[in-house]
Motif scaffolding. Sequence first.
Motif, PDB file in Angstrom:
ATOM      1  N   SER A   1      41.597  34.490  44.113  1.00  7.22           N
ATOM      2  CA  SER A   1      41.691  36.119  44.955  1.00  7.22           C
ATOM      3  C   SER A   1      40.026  35.986  45.792  1.00  7.22           C
ATOM      4  O   SER A   1      39.192  35.518  45.027  1.00  7.22           O
ATOM      5  CB  SER A   1      41.770  37.162  43.941  1.00  7.22           C
ATOM      6  N   ASP A   2      40.212  36.597  46.624  1.00  9.00           N
ATOM      7  CA  ASP A   2      38.887  37.069  47.452  1.00  9.00           C
ATOM      8  C   ASP A   2      38.172  38.065  46.703  1.00  9.00           C
ATOM      9  O   ASP A   2      38.664  38.739  46.003  1.00  9.00           O
ATOM     10  CB  ASP A   2      39.216  37.547  48.797  1.00  9.00           C
ATOM     11  N   PRO A   3      36.651  38.073  46.889  1.00 12.08           N
ATOM     12  CA  PRO A   3      35.831  38.954  46.312  1.00 12.08           C
ATOM     13  C   PRO A   3      36.165  40.613  46.153  1.00 12.08           C
ATOM     14  O   PRO A   3      35.999  41.270  45.329  1.00 12.08           O
ATOM     15  CB  PRO A   3      34.232  38.861  46.926  1.00 12.08           C
ATOM     16  N   ALA A   4      36.722  41.073  47.430  1.00 11.71           N
ATOM     17  CA  ALA A   4      37.261  42.391  47.555  1.00 11.71           C
ATOM     18  C   ALA A   4      38.205  42.627  46.605  1.00 11.71           C
ATOM     19  O   ALA A   4      38.161  43.791  45.965  1.00 11.71           O
ATOM     20  CB  ALA A   4      37.342  42.658  49.027  1.00 11.71           C
ATOM     21  N   SER A   5      39.078  41.682  46.613  1.00 14.57           N
ATOM     22  CA  SER A   5      40.314  41.948  45.603  1.00 14.57           C
ATOM     23  C   SER A   5      39.890  42.052  44.090  1.00 14.57           C
ATOM     24  O   SER A   5      40.445  42.840  43.267  1.00 14.57           O
ATOM     25  CB  SER A   5      41.536  40.727  45.929  1.00 14.57           C
ATOM     26  N   TRP A   6      39.100  41.088  43.938  1.00 13.71           N
ATOM     27  CA  TRP A   6      38.228  40.922  42.315  1.00 13.71           C
ATOM     28  C   TRP A   6      37.694  42.420  42.144  1.00 13.71           C
ATOM     29  O   TRP A   6      38.132  42.895  41.208  1.00 13.71           O
ATOM     30  CB  TRP A   6      37.512  39.745  42.239  1.00 13.71           C
ATOM     31  N   ALA A   7      36.900  42.969  43.143  1.00 12.36           N
ATOM     32  CA  ALA A   7      36.303  44.536  42.833  1.00 12.36           C
ATOM     33  C   ALA A   7      37.486  45.384  42.782  1.00 12.36           C
ATOM     34  O   ALA A   7      37.201  46.165  41.794  1.00 12.36           O
ATOM     35  CB  ALA A   7      35.293  44.456  43.889  1.00 12.36           C
ATOM     36  N   GLU A   8      38.464  45.512  43.559  1.00 14.66           N
ATOM     37  CA  GLU A   8      39.632  46.311  43.296  1.00 14.66           C
ATOM     38  C   GLU A   8      40.152  46.165  41.885  1.00 14.66           C
ATOM     39  O   GLU A   8      40.455  47.159  41.406  1.00 14.66           O
ATOM     40  CB  GLU A   8      40.568  46.355  44.531  1.00 14.66           C
ATOM     41  N   ASP A   9      40.487  45.046  41.597  1.00 12.70           N
ATOM     42  CA  ASP A   9      41.079  44.908  40.320  1.00 12.70           C
ATOM     43  C   ASP A   9      40.382  45.237  39.038  1.00 12.70           C
ATOM     44  O   ASP A   9      40.695  45.769  38.058  1.00 12.70           O
ATOM     45  CB  ASP A   9      41.437  43.239  40.213  1.00 12.70           C
ATOM     46  N   LEU A  10      39.003  44.968  39.419  1.00 14.49           N
ATOM     47  CA  LEU A  10      38.197  45.365  38.120  1.00 14.49           C
ATOM     48  C   LEU A  10      38.326  46.985  38.047  1.00 14.49           C
ATOM     49  O   LEU A  10      38.071  47.514  36.995  1.00 14.49           O
ATOM     50  CB  LEU A  10      36.644  45.037  38.527  1.00 14.49           C
ATOM     51  N   TRP A  11      38.029  47.674  39.119  1.00 17.66           N
ATOM     52  CA  TRP A  11      38.105  49.097  39.190  1.00 17.66           C
ATOM     53  C   TRP A  11      39.598  49.499  38.547  1.00 17.66           C
ATOM     54  O   TRP A  11      39.224  50.310  37.545  1.00 17.66           O
ATOM     55  CB  TRP A  11      38.148  49.620  40.618  1.00 17.66           C
ATOM     56  N   THR A  12      40.515  48.752  39.072  1.00 19.61           N
ATOM     57  CA  THR A  12      41.695  49.046  38.197  1.00 19.61           C
ATOM     58  C   THR A  12      41.750  49.025  36.632  1.00 19.61           C
ATOM     59  O   THR A  12      42.275  49.905  35.863  1.00 19.61           O
ATOM     60  CB  THR A  12      42.888  48.344  38.850  1.00 19.61           C
ATOM     61  N   ILE A  13      41.331  47.810  36.088  1.00 22.41           N
ATOM     62  CA  ILE A  13      41.121  47.365  34.841  1.00 22.41           C
ATOM     63  C   ILE A  13      40.387  48.505  34.404  1.00 22.41           C
ATOM     64  O   ILE A  13      40.470  49.163  33.052  1.00 22.41           O
ATOM     65  CB  ILE A  13      40.711  46.014  34.584  1.00 22.41           C
ATOM     66  N   TYR A  14      39.234  48.807  34.532  1.00 26.99           N
ATOM     67  CA  TYR A  14      38.003  49.641  33.933  1.00 26.99           C
ATOM     68  C   TYR A  14      38.674  50.952  33.861  1.00 26.99           C
ATOM     69  O   TYR A  14      38.534  51.920  32.943  1.00 26.99           O
ATOM     70  CB  TYR A  14      36.984  49.865  34.612  1.00 26.99           C
TER      71      TYR A  14
END
Length: 79
Positions: free
Chosen positions: A29-42
């Motif tokens: 995935s692209d870095p922006a998607s990773w950041a969004e997914d991290l926020w969702t997980i957290y």
Amino acid sequence: MNALLTSTGPEDRICMAYGQEVKLLLSASDPASWAEDLWTIYTGFMLAQKELGYDPRIADTFCSFKELLFFFERVKEIS
């Protein structure tokens, strides 16, 4: 020629192996998607804290989350 590209010491091989793992991770995935997914997980993790109970490592978890988020922000700037 750049010394970083020609050196083959043990530390350089470890760095290259890390680089390959990061490349594999970022290919998902692209870095922006990773950041969004991290926020969702957290966010889900934080919402579940009442049900999960006391966690003495919660500050460490936040620091790990923060460092991962900053990592993907730096990678996004590189891309």
